[in-house]
Design an enzyme around this catalytic site. Structure first.
Site, PDB file in Angstrom:
ATOM      1  N   LEU A  85      -7.108   4.105   8.327  1.00 45.78           N
ATOM      2  CA  LEU A  85      -7.912   4.441   7.154  1.00 45.78           C
ATOM      3  C   LEU A  85      -8.786   3.300   6.680  1.00 45.78           C
ATOM      4  O   LEU A  85      -8.488   2.127   6.933  1.00 45.78           O
ATOM      5  CB  LEU A  85      -6.965   4.834   6.018  1.00 45.78           C
ATOM      6  CG  LEU A  85      -6.621   6.326   6.011  1.00 45.78           C
ATOM      7  CD1 LEU A  85      -5.582   6.635   4.986  1.00 45.78           C
ATOM      8  CD2 LEU A  85      -7.872   7.151   5.745  1.00 45.78           C
ATOM      9  N   VAL A  86      -9.818   3.672   5.965  1.00 49.02           N
ATOM     10  CA  VAL A  86     -10.698   2.673   5.371  1.00 49.02           C
ATOM     11  C   VAL A  86      -9.962   2.013   4.211  1.00 49.02           C
ATOM     12  O   VAL A  86      -9.641   2.671   3.229  1.00 49.02           O
ATOM     13  CB  VAL A  86     -11.983   3.352   4.822  1.00 49.02           C
ATOM     14  CG1 VAL A  86     -12.849   2.353   4.090  1.00 49.02           C
ATOM     15  CG2 VAL A  86     -12.734   4.035   5.942  1.00 49.02           C
ATOM     16  N   TYR A 101       1.684   1.201  11.578  1.00 47.75           N
ATOM     17  CA  TYR A 101       0.582   1.839  12.302  1.00 47.75           C
ATOM     18  C   TYR A 101       0.893   1.796  13.788  1.00 47.75           C
ATOM     19  O   TYR A 101       1.387   0.791  14.291  1.00 47.75           O
ATOM     20  CB  TYR A 101      -0.740   1.115  12.025  1.00 47.75           C
ATOM     21  CG  TYR A 101      -1.901   1.757  12.745  1.00 47.75           C
ATOM     22  CD1 TYR A 101      -2.330   3.033  12.383  1.00 47.75           C
ATOM     23  CD2 TYR A 101      -2.541   1.125  13.809  1.00 47.75           C
ATOM     24  CE1 TYR A 101      -3.376   3.653  13.060  1.00 47.75           C
ATOM     25  CE2 TYR A 101      -3.595   1.733  14.479  1.00 47.75           C
ATOM     26  CZ  TYR A 101      -3.998   3.004  14.102  1.00 47.75           C
ATOM     27  OH  TYR A 101      -5.028   3.626  14.769  1.00 47.75           O
ATOM     28  N   TYR A 117      -3.819  -3.323  19.639  1.00 44.45           N
ATOM     29  CA  TYR A 117      -3.017  -3.170  18.410  1.00 44.45           C
ATOM     30  C   TYR A 117      -1.511  -3.019  18.689  1.00 44.45           C
ATOM     31  O   TYR A 117      -0.748  -3.939  18.439  1.00 44.45           O
ATOM     32  CB  TYR A 117      -3.523  -1.984  17.580  1.00 44.45           C
ATOM     33  CG  TYR A 117      -5.010  -2.040  17.302  1.00 44.45           C
ATOM     34  CD1 TYR A 117      -5.596  -3.209  16.798  1.00 44.45           C
ATOM     35  CD2 TYR A 117      -5.833  -0.960  17.560  1.00 44.45           C
ATOM     36  CE1 TYR A 117      -6.952  -3.278  16.556  1.00 44.45           C
ATOM     37  CE2 TYR A 117      -7.194  -1.013  17.316  1.00 44.45           C
ATOM     38  CZ  TYR A 117      -7.753  -2.177  16.817  1.00 44.45           C
ATOM     39  OH  TYR A 117      -9.090  -2.243  16.589  1.00 44.45           O
ATOM     40  N   GLY A 148       1.864  -4.673  -3.719  1.00 45.44           N
ATOM     41  CA  GLY A 148       0.582  -4.324  -3.090  1.00 45.44           C
ATOM     42  C   GLY A 148      -0.005  -3.091  -3.754  1.00 45.44           C
ATOM     43  O   GLY A 148      -0.426  -2.150  -3.079  1.00 45.44           O
ATOM     44  N   ALA A 149      -0.030  -3.116  -5.111  1.00 41.85           N
ATOM     45  CA  ALA A 149      -0.370  -1.897  -5.868  1.00 41.85           C
ATOM     46  C   ALA A 149      -1.848  -1.766  -6.208  1.00 41.85           C
ATOM     47  O   ALA A 149      -2.226  -0.813  -6.877  1.00 41.85           O
ATOM     48  CB  ALA A 149       0.440  -1.877  -7.166  1.00 41.85           C
ATOM     49  N   SER A 150      -2.668  -2.713  -5.758  1.00 45.83           N
ATOM     50  CA  SER A 150      -4.039  -2.717  -6.268  1.00 45.83           C
ATOM     51  C   SER A 150      -5.051  -2.106  -5.307  1.00 45.83           C
ATOM     52  O   SER A 150      -6.239  -2.089  -5.605  1.00 45.83           O
ATOM     53  CB  SER A 150      -4.451  -4.166  -6.554  1.00 45.83           C
ATOM     54  OG  SER A 150      -4.372  -4.926  -5.373  1.00 45.83           O
ATOM     55  N   SER A 151      -4.590  -1.630  -4.178  1.00 44.41           N
ATOM     56  CA  SER A 151      -5.556  -1.233  -3.160  1.00 44.41           C
ATOM     57  C   SER A 151      -4.878  -0.365  -2.104  1.00 44.41           C
ATOM     58  O   SER A 151      -3.647  -0.397  -1.964  1.00 44.41           O
ATOM     59  CB  SER A 151      -6.087  -2.544  -2.552  1.00 44.41           C
ATOM     60  OG  SER A 151      -6.990  -2.311  -1.524  1.00 44.41           O
ATOM     61  N   GLY A 152      -5.648   0.413  -1.379  1.00 45.64           N
ATOM     62  CA  GLY A 152      -5.158   1.138  -0.214  1.00 45.64           C
ATOM     63  C   GLY A 152      -3.945   2.020  -0.483  1.00 45.64           C
ATOM     64  O   GLY A 152      -3.888   2.757  -1.474  1.00 45.64           O
TER      65      GLY A 152
HETATM   66  P1  NAI Z   1      -5.070  -3.170   1.302  1.00 46.86           P
HETATM   67  O1  NAI Z   1      -5.847  -4.372   1.678  1.00 46.86           O
HETATM   68  O2  NAI Z   1      -5.818  -1.988   0.816  1.00 46.86           O
HETATM   69  O3  NAI Z   1      -3.982  -3.558   0.174  1.00 46.86           O
HETATM   70  C1  NAI Z   1      -3.173  -4.694   0.318  1.00 46.86           C
HETATM   71  C2  NAI Z   1      -2.439  -4.978  -0.976  1.00 46.86           C
HETATM   72  O4  NAI Z   1      -1.658  -6.168  -0.791  1.00 46.86           O
HETATM   73  C3  NAI Z   1      -3.363  -5.257  -2.184  1.00 46.86           C
HETATM   74  O5  NAI Z   1      -2.797  -4.667  -3.347  1.00 46.86           O
HETATM   75  C4  NAI Z   1      -3.304  -6.788  -2.324  1.00 46.86           C
HETATM   76  O6  NAI Z   1      -3.526  -7.269  -3.644  1.00 46.86           O
HETATM   77  C5  NAI Z   1      -1.860  -7.033  -1.901  1.00 46.86           C
HETATM   78  N1  NAI Z   1      -1.620  -8.414  -1.486  1.00 46.86           N
HETATM   79  C6  NAI Z   1      -2.150  -9.084  -0.428  1.00 46.86           C
HETATM   80  N2  NAI Z   1      -1.668 -10.359  -0.404  1.00 46.86           N
HETATM   81  C7  NAI Z   1      -0.822 -10.473  -1.459  1.00 46.86           C
HETATM   82  C8  NAI Z   1      -0.006 -11.516  -1.976  1.00 46.86           C
HETATM   83  N3  NAI Z   1       0.050 -12.720  -1.399  1.00 46.86           N
HETATM   84  N4  NAI Z   1       0.709 -11.265  -3.103  1.00 46.86           N
HETATM   85  C9  NAI Z   1       0.669 -10.071  -3.727  1.00 46.86           C
HETATM   86  N5  NAI Z   1      -0.061  -9.038  -3.274  1.00 46.86           N
HETATM   87  C10 NAI Z   1      -0.794  -9.240  -2.166  1.00 46.86           C
HETATM   88  O7  NAI Z   1      -4.133  -2.800   2.555  1.00 46.86           O
HETATM   89  P2  NAI Z   1      -3.612  -1.420   3.170  1.00 46.86           P
HETATM   90  O8  NAI Z   1      -4.524  -1.043   4.268  1.00 46.86           O
HETATM   91  O9  NAI Z   1      -3.302  -0.449   2.104  1.00 46.86           O
HETATM   92  O10 NAI Z   1      -2.264  -1.912   3.868  1.00 46.86           O
HETATM   93  C11 NAI Z   1      -0.987  -1.728   3.294  1.00 46.86           C
HETATM   94  C12 NAI Z   1       0.031  -1.501   4.408  1.00 46.86           C
HETATM   95  O11 NAI Z   1      -0.312  -0.292   5.099  1.00 46.86           O
HETATM   96  C13 NAI Z   1       0.057  -2.615   5.470  1.00 46.86           C
HETATM   97  O12 NAI Z   1       1.374  -2.814   5.877  1.00 46.86           O
HETATM   98  C14 NAI Z   1      -0.745  -2.013   6.621  1.00 46.86           C
HETATM   99  O13 NAI Z   1      -0.402  -2.542   7.881  1.00 46.86           O
HETATM  100  C15 NAI Z   1      -0.305  -0.544   6.496  1.00 46.86           C
HETATM  101  N6  NAI Z   1      -1.179   0.402   7.199  1.00 46.86           N
HETATM  102  C16 NAI Z   1      -2.536   0.389   6.996  1.00 46.86           C
HETATM  103  C17 NAI Z   1      -3.350   1.259   7.708  1.00 46.86           C
HETATM  104  C18 NAI Z   1      -4.842   1.273   7.536  1.00 46.86           C
HETATM  105  O14 NAI Z   1      -5.539   1.840   8.402  1.00 46.86           O
HETATM  106  N7  NAI Z   1      -5.381   0.715   6.468  1.00 46.86           N
HETATM  107  C19 NAI Z   1      -2.789   2.225   8.658  1.00 46.86           C
HETATM  108  C20 NAI Z   1      -1.339   2.224   8.712  1.00 46.86           C
HETATM  109  C21 NAI Z   1      -0.594   1.321   8.014  1.00 46.86           C
END
Ligand code: NAI
Length: 393
Positions: free
Chosen positions: A273-274, A225, A235, A49-53
């Site tokens: 977070l966004v 979260y 949630y 999940g290295a491409s975002s967030g």
């Molecule tokens: P994001 O949407 O920014 O990033 C998700 C990543 O997962 C991307 O790199 C995407 O390419 C990858 N991905 C998705 N499906 C995939 C697949 N089938 N194969 C390979 N890669 C795949 O998400 P975010 O927000 O950074 O979430 C990451 C973690 O952080 C999650 O577990 C989320 O629950 C947790 N989290 C997020 C919060 C928030 O407010 N955004 C708060 C607290 C925890």
């Protein structure tokens, strides 16, 4: 080029604006590099999940402050014909280039991390990192995945008991809408656990361990979260909370697996977070907009990079979760956020909340509102990015 918005999604991106976004992250880290000590020991990391967030931000900190060699795994749309592809495709590409410019080994794999075939591809790519990994970050956020039988299962962010009415904002029209969310069925609860819980995390660690790809003392980290009490019905006590409880259960199982090599599975509980994923969560954007307003006024706001910087420059507690949501959950912060949420109505929500800022953050991630967002993109440039992206496949 203009952002194409639909519902909660930004459908396009500007590649050069995405590059600007990554350069801003690198610049921020270069200015803090000498002021904070990077604490984690090791040299090599796998980031799922290295491409975002959070995953992208973690990789940036690991490379720039920790001088880690990295393999980033993600699922993103590459450019095709007239379509430029997804923002995450460019984030991963430019982040990889930043790592290489630092003299680090920095590899990318664009593949479905849930599919068994991807594990073999990842193992082959990891061999090029020159040794077993010291850190595995599990930061996938997906709406759906295929199960072992190849069937598509979809997550659903819903309450468990009673229906709930939430406010949602349509990004394209900036319209404030009401949405009724019915309680999840037992199938939906199980599906959400399968997509967002810990089963897949455990399978990754087991596979990597059996392939001899985990170093002694390896750490693996996933993100969770909790949120404030007033959001529990949807949630923490909903399907999302069930999936995060499942993540914690699997953390225990992974810790057992890793005992022989003195490894550890940790969970970092992060702030709201966004990110691309969070905009999909019903009712989350108004909450983010109020939280941002209160935290920014107090000088306490952090983005993903800020959270990941704090994560890797602080000592982790010996046991238990690593809490990065402390500022979000401060009682005086939540009192104000709750009061603000309750005061919002059809007429005042744009003025009272931080929505314009939050929306701009999402657009900035997609390369809009950046210094080079208006520059045209030539076909040759696109082709060269595409060829670079396939180098590691
Ligand atoms: P994001 O949407 O920014 O990033 C998700 C990543 O997962 C991307 O790199 C995407 O390419 C990858 N991905 C998705 N499906 C995939 C697949 N089938 N194969 C390979 N890669 C795949 O998400 P975010 O927000 O950074 O979430 C990451 C973690 O952080 C999650 O577990 C989320 O629950 C947790 N989290 C997020 C919060 C928030 O407010 N955004 C708060 C607290 C925890």
């Amino acid at each position: 080029m203009q952002a194409e918005l639909q519902g909660q999604v930004c459908k396009n991106c500007h590649p050069l604006g995405c590059q600007d976004y990554l350069e801003q992250q690198a610049h921020r880290l270069s200015t803090v590099a000498n002021q904070a000590e990077f604490k984690l020991k090791g040299k090599r990391a796998l980031i799922l999940g290295a491409s975002s967030g959070f995953g992208l931000a973690a990789r940036q900190v690991l490379m720039q402050l920790g001088q880690f060699d990295t393999l980033g795994v993600f699922l993103e749309r590459p450019p095709k014909g007239e379509q430029l592809g997804s923002a995450g495709f460019y984030h991963a590409l430019f982040s990889q280039q930043q790592g290489q410019a630092l003299g680090l080994t920095s590899l990318n794999l664009n593949c479905d991390a849930y599919s068994p075939e991807s594990k073999e591809r990842v193992a082959n790519a990891l061999a090029k990192l020159g040794g077993p990994v010291d850190l595995v970050i599990y930061s996938l956020a997906a709406g759906a995945r295929k199960n072992a039988k190849g069937e598509l299962i979809k997550s659903a962010i819903k309450p468990l008991q009673h229906s709930i009415e939430v406010k949602q904002i349509d990004l394209a029209t900036d319209q404030w809408q009401s949405q009724q969310i019915e309680p999840a069925s037992s199938e939906e609860i199980e599906a959400t656990k399968a997509v967002l819980g810990g089963q897949d995390w455990q399978q990754w660690i087991l596979y990597l361990q059996q392939a001899g790809l985990l170093a002694k003392g390896v750490r693996t980290l996933a993100f969770s979260y909790q949120g404030p009490e007033h959001s529990y019905p949807l949630y923490h006590h909903g399907t999302l909370g069930a999936a995060k409880a499942d993540l914690a259960e699997h953390q225990g199982l992974i810790n057992e697996l890793l005992k022989p090599q003195s490894g550890q599975a940790r969970i970092a509980v992060c702030k709201a977070l966004v990110t691309k994923a969070s905009f999909f969560i019903p009712g989350f954007v108004p909450y983010l907009a109020c939280l941002s307003k209160v935290l920014r006024a107090k000088g306490l706001e952090e983005d993903c990079l800020g959270q990941m910087h704090r994560l890797f420059t602080q000592d982790w507690p010996e046991q238990g979760d690593i809490r990065l949501d402390d500022r979000e959950l401060l009682p005086e912060v939540q009192q104000q956020v709750k009061a603000l949420l309750e005061a919002l109505n059809d007429d005042n929500w744009q003025q009272l909340s931080d929505y314009p800022h939050v929306k701009q953050e999402l657009l900035a991630m997609h390369g809009f509102g950046q210094p080079r967002s208006q520059e045209p993109i030539g076909n040759e440039q696109l082709l060269s990015w595409l060829s670079l992206a396939h180098l590691n496949d």
